[in-house]
Write an enzyme that holds these catalytic residues in place. Structure first.
Site: not given
Ligand code: PBG
Length: 329
Positions: A120, A199, A209, A221, A237, A252
């Site tokens: 990401c 997600k 974050r 987002r 999805e 997630k």
């Molecule tokens: C994005 C990503 C996020 C999480 C994992 N990968 C954050 C987001 O989408 O803001 C969140 C994981 C967590 O809250 O433990 N790279």
């Protein structure tokens, strides 16, 4: 009418009988341990909103992984927190990037460990979004196709460093096929893809974050993550990800979305992963610290619930703790 009730009670009489009829259990094979890696040396700093979770420099993460492996953990999921950020997230795909060096160091020392890397851009971009941002519109618009080119590079650079599985988490359309094609072209046919297929745009990511310094500097987002009210969309999805060649499908967060985990499990033949995210972790930790809940029992119950809902794999910050509890039993 009396008889069936009597029989049911007897099946719960002793621990041994309960064990025999137990439908769901949790094992070390189910756990993936997420880790945050920063630049520098000798660093192990606690994340304020996630007690007992740390950011590690590469030398220190090797120690942490040693203790996890000693407890029987078999897989880790790595997040990089780079020093340098720019508009397009360059530090996510360079050879000397934090994750690329970390993966190499980890694989050299622990060749058997399954190393999974987050694909990401949000930790690597100056604006904190998961892709290339188009300015000017009212809501935040990410340029999907430009982003795909970059995340394909990220995935290949991680595979080159030795990652066994890459895990695209940015919810871009076509990300799985873009990554699959790029990996195959570069000769990494065996590198698997665990897609964050479903997600949700969730407030449960708040503490993460902080940990990854990836909060968006403006906007949110919502234009690329899913609406918590939607379940049928999750099927769309996941279907696309399967068609594009994903090897593992992820849902997630986990606990507020158990119905989605079950739905995927019933509708696909792929392994299903669930991510017990930072907010789920921190809630349990906070309640335990206040003495409102019993941490061990609550965390085991939450994980068995996620497993029962249909998860084959669980990503959890409690991984080491669970391993300790399982060893005591
Ligand atoms: C994005 C990503 C996020 C999480 C994992 N990968 C954050 C987001 O989408 O803001 C969140 C994981 C967590 O809250 O433990 N790279």
């Amino acid at each position: 009418m009396m008889f069936p009730e009597y029989r049911a009670r007897r099946l719960r009489r002793t621990q041994a009988i309960r064990d025999l009829v137990r439908e769901t259990s949790l094992s070390l094979n189910d756990l993936i341990y997420p880790l945050f890696i920063v630049e520098g040396k000798g660093i192990k700093e606690e994340i304020k909103s996630m007690p007992d979770v740390y950011r590690f420099s590469i030398d220190k993460v090797l120690e942490e992984i040693k203790s996890a492996v000693d407890l029987g953990i078999k897989a880790v999921l790595l997040f990089g927190v780079p020093d340098k950020k720019d508009e397009v997230g360059t530090s996510a795909f360079v050879k000397e990037g934090i994750i690329q060096r970390a993966v190499k160091a980890i694989k050299d020392k622990f060749p058997e460990l399954v190393v999974i890397t987050d694909v990401c851009l949000c930790e690597y971009t100056s604006h904190g979004h998961c892709g290339i941002v188009k300015k000017g519109q009212g809501s935040v618009e990410v340029d999907n196709d430009e982003t795909l080119e970059i995340i394909a590079k990220v995935a290949v650079s991680q595979a080159k460093a030795g990652a066994d599985i890459v895990a695209p988490s940015g919810m871009m359309d076509g990300m799985v096929s873009a990554i699959r094609e790029a990996l195959d072209e570069a000769g990494y046919h065996h590198t698997a893809i665990m897609s964050y297929s479903v997600k949700y745009c969730s407030s449960f990511y708040g503490p993460f974050r902080d940990a990854a310094e990836s909060a968006p500097k403006f906007g949110d987002r919502r234009s690329y993550q899913m609406d918590p009210g939607n379940a049928r969309e999750a099927m769309r999805e996941a279907t696309l990800d399967v068609q594009e060649g994903a090897d593992i499908l992820m849902v997630k967060p986990a606990m507020p979305y158990l119905d989605i985990i079950r739905m995927l499990k019933d509708n696909f033949y792929h392994p299903i992963a669930a991510y017990q995210v930072s907010g789920e972790y921190s809630m349990i930790k906070a309640a335990a610290q206040l003495g409102y809940l019993d941490e061990e029992r609550i965390l085991m119950e939450s994980l068995i619930g996620i497993k029962r809902a249909g998860a084959d794999l669980i990503i959890t910050y409690f991984a080491k703790k669970v391993a300790e509890i399982l060893q005591k039993r």
